[in-house]
Design a protein around this motif. Structure first.
Motif, PDB file in Angstrom:
ATOM      1  N   TYR A  27     -41.621 -67.390  -1.125  1.00  0.00           N
ATOM      2  CA  TYR A  27     -42.963 -67.424  -1.697  1.00  0.00           C
ATOM      3  C   TYR A  27     -42.895 -67.810  -3.176  1.00  0.00           C
ATOM      4  O   TYR A  27     -43.677 -68.627  -3.654  1.00  0.00           O
ATOM      5  N   GLU A  28     -41.965 -67.220  -3.893  1.00  0.00           N
ATOM      6  CA  GLU A  28     -41.803 -67.514  -5.324  1.00  0.00           C
ATOM      7  C   GLU A  28     -41.469 -68.989  -5.542  1.00  0.00           C
ATOM      8  O   GLU A  28     -41.994 -69.620  -6.461  1.00  0.00           O
ATOM      9  N   SER A  30     -42.306 -71.522  -3.642  1.00  0.00           N
ATOM     10  CA  SER A  30     -43.485 -72.358  -3.386  1.00  0.00           C
ATOM     11  C   SER A  30     -44.545 -72.195  -4.466  1.00  0.00           C
ATOM     12  O   SER A  30     -45.364 -73.086  -4.667  1.00  0.00           O
ATOM     13  N   ASP A  31     -44.519 -71.081  -5.185  1.00  0.00           N
ATOM     14  CA  ASP A  31     -45.532 -70.800  -6.198  1.00  0.00           C
ATOM     15  C   ASP A  31     -45.078 -71.180  -7.613  1.00  0.00           C
ATOM     16  O   ASP A  31     -45.805 -70.957  -8.568  1.00  0.00           O
ATOM     17  N   THR A  32     -43.888 -71.740  -7.747  1.00  0.00           N
ATOM     18  CA  THR A  32     -43.324 -72.055  -9.055  1.00  0.00           C
ATOM     19  C   THR A  32     -43.564 -73.515  -9.404  1.00  0.00           C
ATOM     20  O   THR A  32     -43.340 -74.398  -8.594  1.00  0.00           O
ATOM     21  N   ASP A  33     -44.010 -73.743 -10.641  1.00  0.00           N
ATOM     22  CA  ASP A  33     -44.277 -75.101 -11.117  1.00  0.00           C
ATOM     23  C   ASP A  33     -43.091 -75.711 -11.869  1.00  0.00           C
ATOM     24  O   ASP A  33     -42.896 -76.913 -11.838  1.00  0.00           O
TER      25      ASP A  33
END
Length: 64
Positions: A27-28, A30-33
């Motif tokens: 999840y982290e 996929s949520d990191t830019d």
């Protein structure tokens, strides 16, 4: 190499912790830019996947 002895209950707990951490890590990722941070997370994910595989293979299957 490190060798430890753990009970069946501890083994289940360890595998559960690693599985949950891996799920959170995905999840982290996929949520990191940040691409550099994401690269580090991918490396960590690969290490966790390898560790889970080694832990599971070190434990003989339980007979029913």
């Amino acid at each position: 190499m490190v060798h430890i002895e753990i009970t069946e209950e501890e083994f289940g707990l360890l595998v559960g912790i690693l599985d949950r951490y891996l799920s959170d890590l995905r999840y982290e990722i996929s949520d990191t830019d940040s691409s550099k941070f994401k690269e580090g997370l991918h490396h960590e994910r690969d290490q966790i996947v390898d560790l889970i595989e080694r832990v599971r293979s070190a434990h003989p299957p339980v007979a029913n």
